[in-house]
Design a protein around this motif. Structure first.
Motif, short mmCIF file in Angstrom:
data_model
loop_
_atom_site.label_atom_id
_atom_site.label_comp_id
_atom_site.label_asym_id
_atom_site.label_seq_id
_atom_site.Cartn_x
_atom_site.Cartn_y
_atom_site.Cartn_z
N ARG A 164 23.46 40.37 45.46
CA ARG A 164 22.87 40.64 44.12
C ARG A 164 24.47 40.82 43.44
N GLN A 165 25.15 41.23 43.90
CA GLN A 165 25.80 41.43 43.31
C GLN A 165 27.22 41.01 42.83
N ILE A 166 27.60 39.96 43.80
CA ILE A 166 28.33 38.65 43.50
C ILE A 166 27.53 37.62 41.95
N THR A 167 26.27 37.63 42.61
CA THR A 167 25.35 37.16 41.52
C THR A 167 25.68 37.43 39.62
N LEU A 168 25.87 39.30 40.14
CA LEU A 168 25.49 39.80 38.65
C LEU A 168 27.35 40.20 38.29
N MET A 169 28.12 39.71 38.81
CA MET A 169 29.21 40.49 38.86
C MET A 169 29.70 39.12 37.91
N GLN A 170 29.37 37.96 38.46
CA GLN A 170 29.33 36.22 37.78
C GLN A 170 28.70 36.44 36.01
N ASP A 171 27.44 36.57 36.73
CA ASP A 171 26.48 36.70 34.61
C ASP A 171 26.82 37.87 34.33
N LEU A 172 27.00 39.03 34.50
CA LEU A 172 27.66 40.22 33.85
C LEU A 172 28.97 39.90 33.07
N GLY A 173 30.11 39.03 33.71
CA GLY A 173 31.18 39.65 33.27
C GLY A 173 31.99 40.32 33.86
N THR A 174 31.65 41.09 34.84
CA THR A 174 32.20 42.34 35.48
C THR A 174 33.92 42.17 35.89
N THR A 175 34.40 43.31 35.09
CA THR A 175 35.54 43.40 35.10
C THR A 175 36.41 43.87 36.00
N VAL A 176 35.84 45.09 36.71
CA VAL A 176 36.17 46.44 37.50
C VAL A 176 35.51 46.15 38.55
N LEU A 177 35.75 46.63 40.00
CA LEU A 177 34.35 46.52 40.85
C LEU A 177 34.78 48.10 41.12
N GLY A 178 34.35 48.78 41.68
CA GLY A 178 34.33 49.92 42.56
C GLY A 178 33.28 49.86 43.43
N CYS A 179 34.23 50.43 45.12
CA CYS A 179 33.76 50.46 45.80
C CYS A 179 34.29 51.20 46.78
N THR A 180 33.34 51.17 48.40
CA THR A 180 34.59 51.50 49.58
C THR A 180 34.69 50.19 49.82
N PRO A 181 35.96 50.67 50.25
CA PRO A 181 36.95 49.60 50.82
C PRO A 181 36.54 48.17 51.74
N SER A 182 35.62 49.62 52.68
CA SER A 182 34.89 48.65 53.67
C SER A 182 33.57 47.89 53.08
N TYR A 183 33.31 47.94 52.49
CA TYR A 183 32.73 47.12 51.33
C TYR A 183 33.34 46.24 50.50
N ALA A 184 34.11 46.40 50.27
CA ALA A 184 35.00 45.56 49.23
C ALA A 184 35.49 44.08 49.91
N LEU A 185 35.82 44.78 51.59
CA LEU A 185 35.97 43.38 52.29
C LEU A 185 35.19 42.69 52.34
N ILE A 186 33.57 42.86 52.61
CA ILE A 186 32.36 42.81 52.68
C ILE A 186 31.76 41.55 51.62
N ILE A 187 31.87 42.50 50.69
CA ILE A 187 32.07 41.77 49.23
C ILE A 187 32.83 40.42 49.93
N GLY A 188 33.95 40.76 49.66
CA GLY A 188 34.72 39.47 49.48
C GLY A 188 34.43 38.02 50.94
N GLU A 189 34.16 38.79 51.61
CA GLU A 189 33.18 37.31 53.33
C GLU A 189 32.15 36.96 52.31
N VAL A 190 31.21 37.71 51.91
CA VAL A 190 29.67 37.49 51.19
C VAL A 190 30.34 35.72 50.48
N ALA A 191 31.23 36.43 49.37
CA ALA A 191 31.07 35.42 48.42
C ALA A 191 32.02 33.86 48.65
#
Ligand SMILES: [Zn+2]
Lengths: 437, 131
Positions: A164-191
């Motif tokens: 859902r994070q990734i879908t929202l990033m696309q749909d809402l035009g997120t320009t900055v993502l704030g999160c822990t570094p380990s979660y940033a890695l997960i978001i990259g992998e899942v995307a």
């Protein structure tokens, strides 16, 4: 620059401001917090003895243990009527750190974070997806208020629910993502698994904090998300996130020194160390109302630099936190820091920072043996067994040289080591490792 | 003649080889030749596939660490000493060290084929061709 008056202040003026604020704060805690009254008295110190900034060293240190002894709210300097919010650290194995805030504290914190976000190059035109955990943890709410104060859009997704994070990033035009570094890695992998190319979205920056980030990890996040990464440092005892943050020049994290007086000391002797030398970060809060801290020993290892920065700020910068004084493991009687192991792994070309230290504990802090599980990625993999064995041997020898003890290495397939959605775990007891043996 | 080989990293434990083969089966990628090299804890699965690029892509998608490398292949005379005279001796005489080799039977010709990995594939191919 959001606040040039403070962000470009001269050293001389800054030190004058810090002294005035320190004197007030010391008087306040001495009069209102029995713990500090006692601690000052036992050292023969009175607030009036703080005549110049260097008199700071006359004051006693405060430690995590003092927080624990005074759990939950023994160090509070204001009556409960003035508190408007309470956060807490996770305290998974121990008593958590309780963090109460007055209305003034929330104001100050929001302003420090808004200033920090601006330091990172974020503006009121940005859309900030806040994937720091909301709740007791200071990260989610802290940033939420900071982003609103800056006037940017905040999307309070909190951590988790990655698709859902990734879908929202696309749909809402997120320009900055704030999160822990380990979660940033997960978001990259899942995307990647979802077949989403984040480079084709409006995302332009990731702000990572709340846990240590290595240079290699930063490179991996950049690669996974396709954007630059800004690191942030904070701790519950000091306020939460925003104690320091990078500017786009990536040459250390700027500290709002008008709010925090910082020192780096030798972890063993407590002596102040000069700029540029690594040691334990010690923080004194100059403006906190509800829960002021005096010379709090963070246990984080860093160094300071107060030369003016290329970005125009004169506020001191702290280097990336390279370890913690309490991560120390005693293996066969030798002190070992997980950060030492991480540094060796990073130097052997191509090894991702996905590793796990498995310890065989004999007593609480002593272990007879450690085994290091390292995930094998494409860049260190070879079709020749000999090449892999050579790399393993190189790793083993490099670790032995740095640590002074022999270690075992086990190469594992990618994604064998679970990545938590919060803080990444680097050390685990063999008894907890049922799924890996 | 050159050809591409896929190598996959696996941990030496139950079910890992099956996991690799399942990925290929699911995508209907056929295995022409197959070889495993292993140590106490890890293994390298080497594969000659009907579609190497697709196989690599699918294995990566499934989360495996895998790579693609050129290897030399040569048809072996089906006689005693065939491997020695057609491959091993000529390469040794040319001072070329063989990293590993394995063989399979080509279904269309029913002839044995050797898969050879050396440091310099182009040079090995030249030597094998000259024979
Ligand atoms: Zn700067």
């Amino acid at each position: 620059m959001r606040d040039p008056e403070h962000e470009q202040i001269s050293r001389e003026k800054l030190e004058q401001l810090q002294l005035e604020r320190l004197q007030l704060k010391v008087k306040e805690v001495y009069e209102r917090v029995p713990y500090y009254t006692q601690a000052f008295k036992s050292r023969g110190i009175k607030p009036a003895d703080i005549k110049k900034l260097s008199d700071l060293t006359k004051l006693p240190f405060t430690s995590k243990l003092d927080f624990k002894k005074n759990y939950p709210l023994g160090l509070m300097a204001v009556p409960m009527e003035r508190i408007v919010r309470i956060h807490s650290s996770s305290g998974t194995t121990d008593k958590p750190t309780i963090a109460p805030y007055t209305r003034g504290d929330i104001e100050t914190w929001s302003e420090i974070l808004a200033r920090g976000l601006a330091t990172a190059g974020i503006t009121s035109k940005d859309i900030f997806q806040n994937a720091f955990g909301y709740g007791l943890f200071t990260g989610g709410m802290g940033y939420h208020y900071g982003v609103e104060r800056l006037g940017a859009v905040v999307i309070p997704t909190s951590a988790g629910n990655t698709k859902r994070q990734i879908t929202l990033m696309q749909d809402l035009g997120t320009t900055v993502l704030g999160c822990t570094p380990s979660y940033a890695l997960i978001i990259g992998e899942v995307a990647r698994e979802m077949g989403v190319d984040l480079r084709k979205t409006k995302l332009r920056l990731a702000l990572c904090g709340a846990e240590p980030i290595s240079e290699q990890m930063r490179e991996d996040i950049k690669e996974g998300l396709g954007v630059d990464v800004i690191s942030d440092y904070g701790l519950t005892e000091a306020m939460g996130p925003g104690v320091s943050i990078e500017c786009p020049y990536h040459c250390g994290m700027h500290i709002p020194e008008d709010h925090f007086l910082v020192e780096v000391v030798d972890p063993n002797t407590g002596e102040q160390l000069p700029n540029g030398v690594q040691g334990e970060l010690v923080i004194t809060s100059l403006t906190k109302e509800a829960y002021p801290i005096i010379r709090f020993r963070t246990r984080d290892i860093t160094s300071l630099n107060s030369e003016p920065c290329k970005c125009g700020r004169t506020l001191a910068r702290m280097s990336r936190v390279t370890g913690r004084t309490d991560d120390m493991l005693k293996v066969k009687g030798v002190n070992v820091f997980p950060s030492q192991i991480e540094n060796v792994l990073l130097k052997i070309e191509g090894v991702e920072p996905h590793y796990l230290i498995v310890v065989d504990r004999t007593e609480a802090f002593s272990c007879s043996d450690i085994e290091i599980l390292v995930e094998v990625n494409d860049s260190i993999f070879s079709d020749k067994m000999q090449t892999i064995e050579k790399m393993e041997e190189k790793l083993r020898l490099a670790l032995e040289a740095v640590l002074g003890i022999q270690t075992r290495i086990r190469l594992v397939e990618p994604k064998t080591l679970t990545r938590s959605e919060g803080k990444s775990k680097r050390v685990v007891d063999r008894s907890e490792l049922s799924n890996l043996k | 003649m050159g050809i591409k080989q896929i190598s996959v990293f696996v941990e030496n434990k139950t079910g890992r080889l099956a996991a690799v083969l399942e990925v290929l089966e699911k995508k209907q990628i056929n295995i022409r030749a197959f070889d495993v090299s292993d140590s106490a804890n890890i293994g390298i699965v080497r594969l000659i596939l009907t579609d190497a690029e697709l196989g690599l892509h699918e294995l990566h998608q499934a989360g495996f660490t895998a790579r693609i490398d050129p290897v030399a292949i040569v048809e072996l005379p089906d006689v005693p000493g065939g491997l020695l005279r057609a491959v091993v001796k000529p390469l040794a005489d040319a001072g070329i060290n063989v990293d590993y080799l394995y063989a399979y039977t080509e279904p269309s010709t029913n002839k044995p084929i050797a898969v050879i990995k050396t440091e310099d594939i182009a040079r090995a191919e030249k030597v094998l061709k000259q024979r």
